[in-house]
Enzyme design. Structure first.
Site, PDB file in Angstrom:
ATOM      1  N   GLY A  74      -6.791  -6.451  16.018  1.00 38.67           N
ATOM      2  CA  GLY A  74      -7.153  -7.636  16.784  1.00 38.67           C
ATOM      3  C   GLY A  74      -7.680  -7.200  18.146  1.00 38.67           C
ATOM      4  O   GLY A  74      -7.239  -6.197  18.705  1.00 38.67           O
TER       5      GLY A  74
ATOM      6  N   GLU B  52      -8.729 -11.927  15.833  1.00 35.36           N
ATOM      7  CA  GLU B  52      -8.510 -11.000  14.725  1.00 35.36           C
ATOM      8  C   GLU B  52      -9.857 -10.449  14.255  1.00 35.36           C
ATOM      9  O   GLU B  52     -10.877 -11.145  14.312  1.00 35.36           O
ATOM     10  CB  GLU B  52      -7.789 -11.713  13.579  1.00 35.36           C
TER      11      GLU B  52
ATOM     12  N   ARG C 294       0.808  -1.223   0.000  1.00 32.04           N
ATOM     13  CA  ARG C 294       0.000   0.000   0.000  1.00 32.04           C
ATOM     14  C   ARG C 294       0.847   1.282   0.000  1.00 32.04           C
ATOM     15  O   ARG C 294       0.319   2.377  -0.130  1.00 32.04           O
ATOM     16  CB  ARG C 294      -0.970  -0.023   1.194  1.00 32.04           C
TER      17      ARG C 294
END
Ligand code: UD1
Ligand code: CA
Length: 449
Positions: A140, A154, A15
């Site tokens: 999480g 998670e 990203r």
């Protein structure tokens, strides 16, 4: 008890939209991964293992240049955080004591927090660093019962009820080396992401009768970087804190928002930092120094009472003693300037030693590079270098010696001598005016014709 660090840095960081591995992007002018390495130093670790994937060689080079004892291991496929930790098992085979797992893309963890984490190991086998999230988003979740941590779920695998929990996992975990690798080896990948989650070691530990607990830190310390926008936000947060800290330490700044700090910048009290000053890595400024506007410093040390700038550039190895003056449009590189030396205007001083109270006139240049090698220039105490002197290194100008303006100095000048290395002036009476008249007449004739 001794401790080792595992820094996870194998994630692709796709990203970031970059060819550079994510953990090498600079924050406060230091690669992300080194923030972790430096923060971890607070624990005085016996071993530091960095788990890398993409750009392994580049990351290794950066890590080793910071800590030559560090070990870099490659995780060739990113199968999850537990799988990443497992890659460090061989490197830590001989280690005793605890292991702390940090994330290479999470740069702001503090010394106090790391110590608190270690301290909590006195009461728990596995300690997880948590934070109360303003917006828990996709972190999480820590499922607790009183003081005990039962498991980490998670986001992808969490129920609505679990998603309502705001106590989140930072990713930082501490356990004994033996138990950590034992637990990690038991982690499977039957989950939404089909990844080996490090977070699963909590439930595994509890099932074996081990205890797990949480240490809570401010959310600002757990900020992780995944995108350029997050990196920019982290940079802004760092700069805001660094400016505030400098002001609290007694540094004067008229426009703190325009001053850029590096992660390791050190400035003593009663220094003045004028607007638009940039500190690159490795700068220390003693108290009572002044850095005037628009100066750029990197790898430099400035002593008490020295004045630098405006528009000065100090490059690595610039060492300025007390009361030195480095003025506008002056560049100093790998050079020591002794007490009270002055280089006030338009000069380049590289690979040099300038004696106390020597004065380098405007436009002085140390010609240090012959195209292949760098050479050294030495200028003695109290020497006076005339404006626009070229010092062709290697060369030495003795104490209290002088050079005439415009000289090209190619051989050593003894103490107290005057060296002139320039063409002798030839003056033709009346010729200036006659020449100018002739040229003007020629121009007038051209305009008419
Ligand atoms: C992880 C935690 C999550 C926590 C969050 C905090 C797990 C399963 N989840 O999620 O509970 O709230 O961090 O930011 O651990 N990495 C590797 N190899 C891999 C996978 C990851 O080295 O195979 C490294 C990444 O480069 C990164 C770190 O581990 O530095 C975390 O990985 P990431 O995939 O970002 O974990 P999250 O999904 O954010
Ligand atoms: Ca992440």
């Amino acid at each position: 008890m001794s401790v080792s660090l595992i820094i996870l840095a194998a994630g692709q960081g796709s990203r970031m939209q970059s060819d550079l591995p994510k953990v090498l992007h600079p924050l406060a002018q230091v690669p992300l991964v080194l923030h972790c390495v430096r923060a971890g130093r607070a624990l005085d670790p016996d071993h530091v293992v960095v788990v890398v994937g993409h750009g392994a060689e580049q990351v290794e080079h950066v890590v080793l240049s910071e800590d030559e004892r560090a070990k870099v291991v490659v995780q060739s496929q990113q199968l999850g955080t537990a799988h990443a930790v497992a890659q460090a098992a061989d490197a830590l085979a001989g280690a005793s004591g605890d292991v702390v797992v940090l994330y290479g893309d999470t740069p702001f963890i503090s010394e106090e927090t790391l110590h608190a984490l270690r301290a909590a190991r006195a009461t728990h086998d596995v300690v997880v660093l948590g934070f109360n999230a303003a917006d828990p988003a996709r972190y999480g979740r820590l499922v607790t019962a009183g003081d005990a941590l039962e498991r980490i779920v998670e986001f992808k695998d969490a129920t609505e009820e679990e998603r309502a929990i705001t106590l989140c996992n930072s990713g930082v975990i501490c356990a004994s080396r033996a138990q950590l690798f034992d637990l990690v080896a038991q982690v499977g990948n039957k989950n939404a992401a089909q990844e080996y989650y490090l977070t699963d070691i909590v439930a595994l530990a509890r099932a074996q009768g081990l205890s797990a607990g949480v240490v809570i830190c401010p959310q600002s310390e757990t900020l992780g970087i995944n995108t350029r926008a997050e990196l920019a936000a982290a940079e802004a947060a760092f700069q805001a804190r660094a400016r505030q800290q400098a002001l609290e330490n007694g540094v004067a700044m008229q426009a703190p928002d325009t001053v850029i700090f590096a992660q390791d910048t050190v400035i003593g009290c009663d220094s003045i930092i004028e607007p638009y000053v940039v500190f690159g890595p490795g700068v220390s400024i003693e108290g009572g120094a002044t850095i005037r506007a628009f100066s750029h410093l990197e790898g430099a040390h400035v002593s008490r009472g020295a004045v630098v700038g405006p528009y000065a550039r100090l490059r690595p190895g610039a060492e300025l003693a007390e009361d030195v003056r480095v003025g506008n449009f002056v560049e100093i590189k790998n050079a020591t300037l002794d007490e009270g030396a002055k280089v006030n205007h338009l000069s380049y001083v590289g690979d040099a030693h300038i004696g106390a109270r020597a004065n380098l006139g405007a436009g002085t240049v140390t010609c240090n590079y012959d195209g292949v090698f760098k050479h050294h220039t030495t200028i003695g105490e109290g020497a006076f270098i005339g404006s626009s002197t070229m010092l062709v290194a290697p060369v030495t100008v003795g104490a209290h010696a002088m050079t005439g303006s415009g000289s090209v100095i190619t051989s050593d000048v003894p103490d107290g001598a005057l060296a002139l290395g320039r063409a002798r002036q030839d003056t033709k009476p009346g010729l200036g005016k006659r020449l100018m008249d002739k040229l003007r007449a020629a121009k007038a004739a051209r305009v008419k014709g």
